[in-house]
Design a protein around this motif. Structure first.
Motif, mmCIF file in Angstrom:
data_model
loop_
_atom_site.group_PDB
_atom_site.id
_atom_site.type_symbol
_atom_site.label_atom_id
_atom_site.label_comp_id
_atom_site.label_asym_id
_atom_site.label_seq_id
_atom_site.Cartn_x
_atom_site.Cartn_y
_atom_site.Cartn_z
ATOM 1 N N ALA A 37 -105.827 -28.853 -13.050
ATOM 2 C CA ALA A 37 -106.346 -28.983 -14.253
ATOM 3 C C ALA A 37 -107.500 -29.758 -14.212
ATOM 4 N N ARG A 40 -110.432 -27.830 -12.616
ATOM 5 C CA ARG A 40 -110.898 -26.716 -13.738
ATOM 6 C C ARG A 40 -111.786 -27.094 -14.817
ATOM 7 N N GLY A 41 -111.055 -28.096 -15.382
ATOM 8 C CA GLY A 41 -111.690 -28.550 -16.573
ATOM 9 C C GLY A 41 -111.906 -30.039 -16.888
ATOM 10 N N ARG A 44 -109.046 -35.613 -19.883
ATOM 11 C CA ARG A 44 -108.829 -36.327 -21.105
ATOM 12 C C ARG A 44 -107.976 -37.368 -21.268
ATOM 13 N N ASP A 53 -113.236 -37.932 -22.954
ATOM 14 C CA ASP A 53 -113.222 -36.449 -22.635
ATOM 15 C C ASP A 53 -114.372 -36.451 -21.507
ATOM 16 N N PRO A 55 -115.965 -33.704 -18.977
ATOM 17 C CA PRO A 55 -115.538 -32.464 -18.499
ATOM 18 C C PRO A 55 -115.582 -32.097 -16.854
ATOM 19 N N GLN A 56 -116.290 -33.080 -16.302
ATOM 20 C CA GLN A 56 -116.161 -32.870 -14.487
ATOM 21 C C GLN A 56 -115.734 -34.107 -14.123
#
Length: 307
Positions: A37, A40-41, A44, A53, A55-56
């Motif tokens: 996870a 991929r995304g 968080r 958050d 994102p990478q």
């Protein structure tokens, strides 16, 4: 600083996310669905101290993929200390600092047999967190503290830059002169919460609401303190009261990470929590009926939910 989170579960991912958000270079070493996870995304964090958050993130399954680092937050399970410690060797420079943060009192000693003692410092994390779903961390308290002692060769100065980096990310990292009493104070809190939340399968709220289970919780704490004072004479009686006050002030939804493992059918850190107290109590002539009972009742789940 260049950080590695060795064992990026709930606690490690939280610390790493805060550090990355503050501008530090962070490599997360994880496995399974949580690793996938993050790759991929991203990651968080949901926290009373502010959500994040990302994102990478740089997430890997092996430490050597991350390259050299300045500091490692060593947050693997207690039963993985030796294997994980050996896997770190390709990433360490002579100046790299490794801070342990396991649910016990011996991880730093075990790790120092693999790495140089001057690279290892004992640490104690004070905060509850869990992985609510892969890639998502829930932090459920108003504090996020990593108490750290001197390196095992007695030096303190190399830890100060690391402490400054954590504090720049909104993380507390107080440095103590003697890690022994601090380890046992944290262990008294952790072991009592772990045993009673696992025995009842409940969060702290209903345990404290019920007189009998709250008494059991206090008995588990007192037992650990008695063993701790036999093993570590510098452990003050007041440490038990501080631990009790903190337990009573924690949010109602708090429980030990060992309960998460129990609920999910995973291997338990039983030998380094209940088992450790029972063994040390026997060695020092200190009775441990509460922890002995928990050790016996939870023993069938040691390697996961039995068939």
């Amino acid at each position: 600083m260049r950080f590695m989170i060795m064992g990026a579960g709930a606690l490690g991912s939280y610390f790493g996310a805060r550090l990355q958000a503050a501008g530090h270079d962070v490599a997360f070493i994880a496995r399974g669905a949580h690793l996938e996870a993050m790759q991929r995304g991203g990651l968080r964090v949901r926290s009373p101290l502010g959500d994040l958050d990302l994102p990478q993130v740089r997430a890997f399954d092996r430490p050597e993929a991350a390259g050299d680092v300045d500091a490692v937050l060593f947050m693997v399970k207690t039963y993985d200390v030796e294997t994980a410690g050996r896997s770190l060797l390709p990433c360490l420079t002579p100046e790299t600092i490794v801070v342990t943060a396991q649910n016990g009192v011996t991880a730093h000693q075990r790790l120092a047999k693999i790495l140089a003692p001057g690279q290892v410092a004992p640490g104690m994390v004070y905060m509850p967190a869990d992985v609510v779903e892969p890639g998502v961390i829930r932090h459920s308290s108003d504090f996020n503290r990593l108490v750290t002692g001197p390196l095992m060769d007695g030096r303190r100065a190399p830890l100060e830059a690391m402490a400054a980096a954590l504090e720049s990310a909104g993380l507390e990292m107080p440095l103590v002169a003697d890690a022994g009493p601090s380890l046992w104070e944290k262990f008294a809190l952790l072991a009592s919460v772990a045993n009673v939340t696992c025995l009842t399968r409940l969060n702290l709220g209903p345990i404290r609401d019920t007189h009998e289970t709250n008494v059991l919780l206090r008995a588990a704490l007192d037992e650990t303190m008695a063993v701790g004072r036999a093993v570590c004479p510098g452990l003050e009686l007041a440490a038990g009261e501080r631990a009790w006050d903190l337990i009573q002030s924690m949010r109602r939804e708090v429980h030990a990470s060992m309960l998460d493992d129990l609920r999910r059918g995973k291997r338990l850190e039983l030998d380094d929590i209940c088992g450790e107290i029972v063994r040390l109590g026997a060695a020092h002539g200190v009775p441990t009926p509460v922890h002995g009972f928990a050790n016996a009742v939870l023993r069938p789940y040691l390697n996961g939910t039995p068939d």
